[in-house]
Design a protein around this motif. Structure first.
Motif, PDB file in Angstrom:
ATOM      1  N   ALA A   1      -3.390   4.311  -5.404  1.00  0.00           N
ATOM      2  CA  ALA A   1      -1.707   4.366  -5.248  1.00  0.00           C
ATOM      3  C   ALA A   1      -1.255   5.203  -6.515  1.00  0.00           C
ATOM      4  CB  ALA A   1      -1.292   2.909  -5.219  1.00  0.00           C
ATOM      5  N   TYR A   2      -1.795   5.115  -7.532  1.00  0.00           N
ATOM      6  CA  TYR A   2      -1.655   5.777  -8.866  1.00  0.00           C
ATOM      7  C   TYR A   2      -1.546   7.369  -8.393  1.00  0.00           C
ATOM      8  CZ  TYR A   2      -1.132   7.497 -13.564  1.00  0.00           C
ATOM      9  OH  TYR A   2      -0.669   8.064 -14.709  1.00  0.00           O
ATOM     10  N   GLN A   3      -2.760   7.914  -7.976  1.00  0.00           N
ATOM     11  CA  GLN A   3      -2.902   9.195  -7.668  1.00  0.00           C
ATOM     12  C   GLN A   3      -1.862   9.778  -6.568  1.00  0.00           C
ATOM     13  OE1 GLN A   3      -6.980   8.270  -6.451  1.00  0.00           O
ATOM     14  NE2 GLN A   3      -8.027   9.187  -8.378  1.00  0.00           N
ATOM     15  N   ARG A   4      -1.570   8.816  -5.559  1.00  0.00           N
ATOM     16  CA  ARG A   4      -0.788   9.054  -4.499  1.00  0.00           C
ATOM     17  C   ARG A   4       0.702   9.331  -4.833  1.00  0.00           C
ATOM     18  NH1 ARG A   4      -1.799   4.995  -1.602  1.00  0.00           N
ATOM     19  NH2 ARG A   4      -3.648   5.811  -0.868  1.00  0.00           N
ATOM     20  N   VAL A   5       1.193   8.431  -6.061  1.00  0.00           N
ATOM     21  CA  VAL A   5       2.392   8.520  -6.429  1.00  0.00           C
ATOM     22  C   VAL A   5       2.393   9.794  -7.223  1.00  0.00           C
ATOM     23  CG1 VAL A   5       4.174   7.400  -8.026  1.00  0.00           C
ATOM     24  CG2 VAL A   5       2.904   6.261  -6.310  1.00  0.00           C
TER      25      VAL A   5
ATOM     26  N   ASP B   1      -2.920  11.729   0.598  1.00  0.00           N
ATOM     27  CA  ASP B   1      -3.467  11.123   2.040  1.00  0.00           C
ATOM     28  C   ASP B   1      -2.254  10.613   2.882  1.00  0.00           C
ATOM     29  OD1 ASP B   1      -2.936   8.981   0.492  1.00  0.00           O
ATOM     30  OD2 ASP B   1      -4.980   8.157   0.839  1.00  0.00           O
ATOM     31  N   ARG B   2      -1.192  10.000   2.352  1.00  0.00           N
ATOM     32  CA  ARG B   2      -0.010   9.584   3.000  1.00  0.00           C
ATOM     33  C   ARG B   2       0.945   9.599   2.005  1.00  0.00           C
ATOM     34  NH1 ARG B   2       0.876   4.469   1.187  1.00  0.00           N
ATOM     35  NH2 ARG B   2      -0.944   3.203   0.850  1.00  0.00           N
ATOM     36  N   LEU B   3       2.239   9.399   2.475  1.00  0.00           N
ATOM     37  CA  LEU B   3       3.341   9.064   1.550  1.00  0.00           C
ATOM     38  C   LEU B   3       3.365   7.823   0.891  1.00  0.00           C
ATOM     39  CD1 LEU B   3       6.324  10.446   3.759  1.00  0.00           C
ATOM     40  CD2 LEU B   3       5.158  11.674   1.632  1.00  0.00           C
ATOM     41  N   PRO B   4       3.795   7.680  -0.353  1.00  0.00           N
ATOM     42  CA  PRO B   4       3.717   6.462  -1.126  1.00  0.00           C
ATOM     43  C   PRO B   4       4.777   5.560  -0.298  1.00  0.00           C
ATOM     44  CG  PRO B   4       3.971   8.093  -2.647  1.00  0.00           C
ATOM     45  CD  PRO B   4       3.958   8.894  -1.275  1.00  0.00           C
ATOM     46  N   VAL B   5       4.216   4.144  -0.280  1.00  0.00           N
ATOM     47  CA  VAL B   5       5.355   3.115   0.116  1.00  0.00           C
ATOM     48  C   VAL B   5       5.486   2.087  -0.797  1.00  0.00           C
ATOM     49  CG1 VAL B   5       5.572   1.538   2.229  1.00  0.00           C
ATOM     50  CG2 VAL B   5       4.790   3.791   2.429  1.00  0.00           C
TER      51      VAL B   5
ATOM     52  N   ASP C   1       2.371   1.003  -2.960  1.00  0.00           N
ATOM     53  CA  ASP C   1       2.029   2.232  -3.988  1.00  0.00           C
ATOM     54  C   ASP C   1       2.626   1.771  -5.237  1.00  0.00           C
ATOM     55  OD1 ASP C   1      -0.051   3.467  -2.063  1.00  0.00           O
ATOM     56  OD2 ASP C   1       1.755   4.078  -0.892  1.00  0.00           O
ATOM     57  N   LEU C   2       3.580   0.952  -5.573  1.00  0.00           N
ATOM     58  CA  LEU C   2       4.066   0.972  -6.741  1.00  0.00           C
ATOM     59  C   LEU C   2       4.536  -0.699  -6.842  1.00  0.00           C
ATOM     60  CD1 LEU C   2       7.202   3.489  -6.336  1.00  0.00           C
ATOM     61  CD2 LEU C   2       5.280   3.543  -8.260  1.00  0.00           C
TER      62      LEU C   2
END
Length: 157
Positions: free
Chosen positions: A3-7, A17-21, A61-62
């Protein structure tokens, strides 16, 4: 990708890999842990347990820090309205008008009302999630803050 990397990648405009949610579910943690809302918003460990339960249940993700604007109003001298089925709200603001609000002393974040609880929530969540899941803290903006001190009707006037 965690999640951290995604955000962080999303904020930097890098591939993900996908939008943060995520969802703002501060009070929902009470449903998952069995805490009453007064305890949830007055005890850092209870709030953190609630957010850990939300994170475990939904995998957002947050993680939401202590989202409680009434704690700010309370620190300035306002009175909080507590409910069994909704987050706390401002019952009586600290100031009658803008002039009174400008004369209010600034609260000490380390010891005024429930502000230390919010600081401790942030510390505990940061310790729990470090670089795995970002912690989001929401603060009132310039149009909301005066209403916390004087009440919405007075601020609109």
């Amino acid at each position: 990708m965690n999640a951290y990397q995604r955000v962080m990648n999303t904020l930097a405009g890098l591939p993900v890999d996908r939008l943060p949610v995520f969802a703002v579910l501060g009070a929902y943690g009470a449903n998952l842990t069995g805490a009453d809302l007064r305890t949830l918003f007055s005890d850092a460990a209870a709030y953190v347990a609630g957010q850990k339960a939300v994170q475990k249940a939904f995998g957002f993700d947050l993680v939401v820090s202590g989202l409680d604007f009434s704690a700010i109003a309370e620190a300035f001298g306002g009175v909080v309205a507590w409910s069994v089925d909704q987050a706390p709200n401002v019952k009586r603001p600290a100031a009658g008008d803008a002039a009174d609000a400008l004369r209010l002393p600034l609260p000490d974040i380390a010891c005024s009302a429930r502000l230390p609880v919010i600081l401790e929530i942030n510390r505990q969540l940061a310790d729990a999630y470090k670089t795995e899941v970002p912690i989001v803290s929401v603060l009132p903006g310039p149009c909301v803050f005066p209403a916390l001190l004087t009440g919405m009707e007075e601020w609109m006037e």
